[in-house]
Write a protein that holds these residues in place. Structure first.
Motif, PDB file in Angstrom:
ATOM      1  N   ALA A  91      -0.773  -0.981   0.579  1.00 27.41           N
ATOM      2  CA  ALA A  91      -1.874  -0.133   1.056  1.00 27.41           C
ATOM      3  C   ALA A  91      -1.578   1.345   0.852  1.00 27.41           C
ATOM      4  N   GLU A  92      -0.327   1.740   1.043  1.00 26.27           N
ATOM      5  CA  GLU A  92       0.005   3.156   0.846  1.00 26.27           C
ATOM      6  C   GLU A  92      -0.043   3.530  -0.628  1.00 26.27           C
TER       7      GLU A  92
ATOM      8  N   TYR B  20      -3.710   4.088  -1.279  1.00 26.31           N
ATOM      9  CA  TYR B  20      -4.183   5.345  -0.700  1.00 26.31           C
ATOM     10  C   TYR B  20      -3.678   6.534  -1.508  1.00 26.31           C
ATOM     11  N   SER B  21      -2.394   6.529  -1.834  1.00 22.40           N
ATOM     12  CA  SER B  21      -1.822   7.674  -2.549  1.00 22.40           C
ATOM     13  C   SER B  21      -2.408   7.796  -3.954  1.00 22.40           C
TER      14      SER B  21
ATOM     15  N   GLN C 139      -5.886   9.360  -3.589  1.00 21.84           N
ATOM     16  CA  GLN C 139      -5.815  10.789  -3.290  1.00 21.84           C
ATOM     17  C   GLN C 139      -5.354  11.585  -4.502  1.00 21.84           C
TER      18      GLN C 139
ATOM     19  N   ALA D 237      -9.914  -1.160   2.945  1.00 21.53           N
ATOM     20  CA  ALA D 237      -9.213   0.119   2.881  1.00 21.53           C
ATOM     21  C   ALA D 237      -9.679   0.989   1.718  1.00 21.53           C
ATOM     22  N   TYR D 238     -10.343   0.400   0.734  1.00 18.91           N
ATOM     23  CA  TYR D 238     -10.694   1.164  -0.464  1.00 18.91           C
ATOM     24  C   TYR D 238     -11.694   2.284  -0.168  1.00 18.91           C
TER      25      TYR D 238
ATOM     26  N   ALA E 204     -10.561   5.420   1.947  1.00 23.92           N
ATOM     27  CA  ALA E 204      -9.617   6.276   1.226  1.00 23.92           C
ATOM     28  C   ALA E 204     -10.346   7.153   0.211  1.00 23.92           C
TER      29      ALA E 204
ATOM     30  N   HIS F 216       2.531  10.785  -2.208  1.00 29.19           N
ATOM     31  CA  HIS F 216       3.427   9.897  -1.454  1.00 29.19           C
ATOM     32  C   HIS F 216       4.467  10.682  -0.649  1.00 29.19           C
TER      33      HIS F 216
ATOM     34  N   ASN G 127       3.021  11.840   2.487  1.00 32.00           N
ATOM     35  CA  ASN G 127       2.345  10.784   3.233  1.00 32.00           C
ATOM     36  C   ASN G 127       3.394   9.973   3.972  1.00 32.00           C
TER      37      ASN G 127
END
Length: 394
Positions: free
Chosen positions: A100-101, A104-105, A108, A126-127, A130, A261, A264
């Motif tokens: 998931a991270e 997200y990263s 971003q 989660a998509y 983000a 990252h 984060n």
């Protein structure tokens, strides 16, 4: 509680995820939980022993931001041993706080204010948030039941000068489908000569059935130069609580991902990274058993639900199984899951929360296979008793 004057929520329409809601309801009702995707069985004791070894060896401080050198080397070796291309562990692999991270990263790093990103519904929840947090606009393209195949002509029509990212999930959760080589070729054609990156959520790469071979963007001659590919040891080694994943991307995209990252998560727990490294060194083929492991559970659940009135389309991948309950009840999927919890004592996941605009009349729920055989057998028995009673009523 009210917000301070002038404060506005960045995600005003986002509540608690359906996974948390259904697991909480299962606990409240004492229901058998085959909803949320986490194993209820023990991990390999050899892997647990590696944690003890890692802590004893002193791996208790910050790991390098990009991931420990040993783990990145082990990941590169795993990719090539599985038939993948050679990947540079220094410039193309980043260890993250779960898959998931990585997702997200990557979002971003590529999506900015006014940009557009395409996702396919039903989509992992989660998509969209983000993308919105990055200031972008999420374009949802539905995959229609029962086959949930991508309509690439519809994707072509959705492309614009603002499109910066296309996010694919292969194998697909919750549709349980897998992408073909032809799918990747068409994706490459549509993104050719455009400033569009591809984010491939491939966390279920090894959970494919009936002899299927995973089609990864990192092995695609054209797509690999502009793709992030995301993986999860949580799925591969049955350790969802460890939150160790990784992203494979070409050097330019890896540099951009790491910029996000490092501010984060920065790094994932050093002893867990070392434990996975030791495990992969000592048991380099352990992950090869996963398709057979879940394939047996898929067949067990399907056999136990035979005659229940549920239609179970064959799952091509992931550790989930869809179930169409049209013959049992003419209610929406959220209502049906509530009835199963309250009346059958079983928790499953409705499919509609994975859509921005759920199809009218859809009667499908998702079941999780990552459970002990005893759990799956008990859940199937309760569901079958419930559906049998419903069908016998005049």
């Amino acid at each position: 509680m009210s917000f301070p004057e002038g404060f506005q929520s960045k995600l005003p329409d986002v509540g608690t995820t359906i996974f948390t809601v259904m697991s909480r309801r299962a606990a409240e009702q004492g229901a058998v939980n085959i909803g949320q995707g986490f194993p209820d069985y023990s991990i390999d004791p050899r892997l647990a022993a590696c944690v003890t070894d890692a802590v004893a060896a002193g791996f208790n401080q910050y790991a390098p931001m990009e991931g420990s050198q040993g783990l990145r080397a082990a990941i590169a070796a795993k990719i090539t041993s599985g038939g993948g291309r050679a990947v540079d562990p220094e410039t193309e692999i980043t260890v993250t706080c779960g898959g998931a991270e990585s997702i997200y990263s990557a979002i971003q790093a590529t999506v900015g204010p006014g940009d557009e990103a395409i996702v396919f519904d039903p989509a992992y929840d989660a998509y969209d948030p983000a993308i919105r947090l990055a200031g972008g606009r999420c374009i949802h393209i539905p995959l229609e039941a029962p086959h949930f195949r991508c309509d690439w002509d519809r994707v072509k029509a959705a492309l614009s000068d603002r499109t910066r990212l296309i996010l694919i999930n292969n194998p697909h959760n919750p549709a349980c489908t897998v992408a073909s080589a032809a799918d990747l070729d068409r994706l490459a054609q549509l993104t050719r000569d455009r400033p569009i990156a591809v984010l491939a959520d491939e966390v279920y790469e090894h959970v494919q059935y009936d002899g299927r071979i995973h089609q990864s963007v990192i092995n695609h001659e054209e797509l690999r130069s502009r793709s992030f590919a995301v993986y999860s040891f949580g799925k591969t080694l049955h350790i969802t609580g460890w939150r160790v994943g990784y992203c494979v991307a070409p050097p330019l995209l890896t540099r951009e991902l790491r910029k996000v990252h490092q501010f984060n998560a920065f790094s994932t727990p050093a002893p867990l990274q070392q434990a996975i490294t030791l495990y992969l060194q000592r048991h380099p083929d352990a992950w090869r058993e996963i398709a057979g492991f879940f394939g047996a559970k898929r067949e067990l659940l399907r056999q136990r639900l035979a005659g229940s009135g549920l239609e179970l389309p064959p799952a091509a991948g992931t550790y989930f199984q869809l179930a169409d309950y049209s013959e049992i009840a003419d209610v929406n999927d959220v209502e049906f899951t509530e009835r199963l919890i309250n009346e059958a004592g079983v928790a499953v996941i409705p499919l509609s929360p994975f859509y921005r605009e759920p199809p009218a009349g859809m009667r499908i729920v998702r079941l999780c296979l990552a459970k002990r055989d005893e759990t799956l057998t008990e859940a199937a028995a309760r569901i079958s008793a419930y559906t049998r009673a419903k069908r016998q009523k005049p």
